[in-house]
Design an enzyme around this catalytic site. Structure first.
Site, short mmCIF file in Angstrom:
data_model
loop_
_atom_site.label_atom_id
_atom_site.label_comp_id
_atom_site.label_asym_id
_atom_site.label_seq_id
_atom_site.Cartn_x
_atom_site.Cartn_y
_atom_site.Cartn_z
N CYS B 13 0.84 -1.18 0.00
CA CYS B 13 0.00 0.00 0.00
C CYS B 13 0.88 1.24 0.00
O CYS B 13 1.91 1.22 0.66
CB CYS B 13 -0.90 0.02 1.23
SG CYS B 13 -2.30 -1.07 0.98
N PRO B 14 0.56 2.28 -0.69
CA PRO B 14 -0.72 2.47 -1.38
C PRO B 14 -0.72 2.04 -2.86
O PRO B 14 -1.62 2.43 -3.58
CB PRO B 14 -0.91 3.98 -1.29
CG PRO B 14 0.48 4.52 -1.41
CD PRO B 14 1.38 3.49 -0.73
#
Ligand code: SF4
Lengths: 347, 76
Positions: B13-14
């Site tokens: 992530c992201p």
């Protein structure tokens, strides 16, 4: 009634950008958020790697801010283009390898391109005058506006009263009287305003929004460049610098050693790219070996790996070495003792 | 109306959110995107991103270390 004006807010996930966007939203402007991902962001993933942090509810702070505000958030990958900012900052670095002023100029420039593409009218940031030593001084704030090309379409709602009038103020899209005059390093006015708006549990990053402000991280990055003989990096390189213990026992190789299960699992994802070591006779970490190895180096690497296993006090530990060409060697080694590891090996 | 897959395995992530966002920008209302990822953070981030953009998360299926999130693109 005129159509509502549109602003793009740079959202870092911290309190300042949250408040800046809120102040403008409350003036009836349509606001959407932009969050840039450079690869160095402290955001999210590093918390997901370490197992002890896994239990904690993890969130992306920028998305959390957008939800609080009820605005859209566009997360934009700038990893490639950002390299030039880190490698060749025109205005130099801060205390560590953080090129804050160039970084801000770059992000505002990207935001300017974005608003032109999307037909938005201006940009807002959560900058506060005098809050950061280099990038948020009275004399550097105009540098950001000018060098980014945003000029007077860049509005800083939290310290606007100290700055010359910008286009949105002049045109009456926002009311300058209702903008703020925050200054200096004290966080009290921000905290009070957050309370007034009813925001709780916001993130309060210490120091900065990215790993480049971290002394130890910066040291590892400089080491990477000097070992390679050139200043360059890929996303994997900078991710790996966030994980594990890094030791450089010889100029031509370093080791990245998982400190716990979560990190070991993360490092497993890189097994194909690196020679890696695991202890067989005892529980132990996964260690990646980055660089070239000469005669004797694999033994040393095995001894270091054994040192960080549960067999650290054993006479002999069995270590498996998997090379990148697919071969597996097994060595019986005596773990290095703590005092045999000079402190300068630790990066 | 079409159904597309996005392989975001091994991304942290992201990145899964960024890739999903880029894909969805090219899709039409009613299209469905299935994102396959391995970072457990995506279970929070992708639905949060969908909420702020007004898209619908149809289901989240977790199988061993792989998570599949099915998203219906809405008029955002
Ligand atoms: S701390 Fe990092 S992300 Fe923040 S302005 Fe400085 S270089 Fe940019």
């Amino acid at each position: 009634m005129n159509k509502p004006r549109k602003a793009a807010a740079l959202i870092s996930g911290g309190l300042d950008s949250l408040l800046a966007a809120k102040v403008i939203l409350d003036q009836g402007v349509h606001v959407e958020g932009i969050n840039f991902f450079t690869g160095f962001c402290v955001e999210g993933h590093t918390h997901a790697i370490r197992k002890k942090d896994r239990a904690r509810p993890k969130r992306n702070n920028a998305l959390w801010v957008a939800e609080q505000l009820g605005i859209k958030l566009h997360i934009i990958d700038i990893i490639e283009e950002y390299k030039d900012v880190v490698l060749n900052p025109k205005h130099g670095y801060g205390a560590n390898l953080n090129p804050c002023l160039d970084c801000k100029v770059f992000m505002v420039r990207k935001a300017q391109e974005w608003i032109e593409r999307k037909g938005f009218d201006f940009i807002i940031t959560g900058e506060v005058m005098g809050q950061r030593p280099k990038s948020q001084r009275k004399d550097t704030l105009p540098v950001i506006a000018h060098e980014s090309g945003a000029e007077d379409r860049l509005l800083r709602p939290l310290c606007a009263q100290y700055l010359p009038e910008t286009l949105p103020e002049r045109e009456g899209w926002v009311d300058r009287e209702r903008l703020l005059a925050f200054e200096g390093r004290s966080r009290k006015p921000q905290i009070a305003l957050a309370e007034q708006f009813g925001f709780e549990e916001y993130a309060q990053p210490a120091g900065g929004c990215c790993f480049l402000t971290d002394a130890q991280y910066s040291r590892k990055l400089s080491d990477l460049w000097s070992a390679r003989g050139e200043r360059r990096y890929e996303l994997d390189d900078i991710m790996l610098l966030k994980v594990g213990r890094h030791l450089r026992p010889r100029p031509h190789f370093k080791m990245i050693i998982g400190r716990e299960d979560g990190e070991n699992r993360f490092l497993e994802g890189y097994r194909k790219q690196f020679t890696h070591l695991v202890t067989r006779s005892h529980n132990g970490p996964l260690a990646l070996l980055d660089g070239q190895t000469a005669e004797g180096d694999l033994n040393l690497a095995a001894q270091i790996t054994a040192r960080f296993s549960q067999g650290r006090d054993a006479e002999s530990v069995s270590v498996e070495i998997h090379t990148t060409d697919g071969a597996t060697l097994t060595r019986q080694v005596k773990p290095l003792r703590g005092e045999d590891i000079p402190s300068h090996w630790y990066l | 109306m079409s159904e597309l897959q996005l392989d975001a395995r091994c991304m942290l992530c992201p990145m899964p959110v960024i890739r999903a966002q880029e894909k969805i920008e090219q899709l039409q209302v009613g299209d469905i995107l299935s994102v396959c990822c391995t970072d457990p953070g995506a279970v929070h981030d992708i639905p949060a991103w969908c909420r702020v953009h007004g898209h619908t998360v149809l289901e989240i299926v977790q199988q061993e270390d792989e998570i599949t999130i099915r998203i219906e693109v809405r008029d955002a």
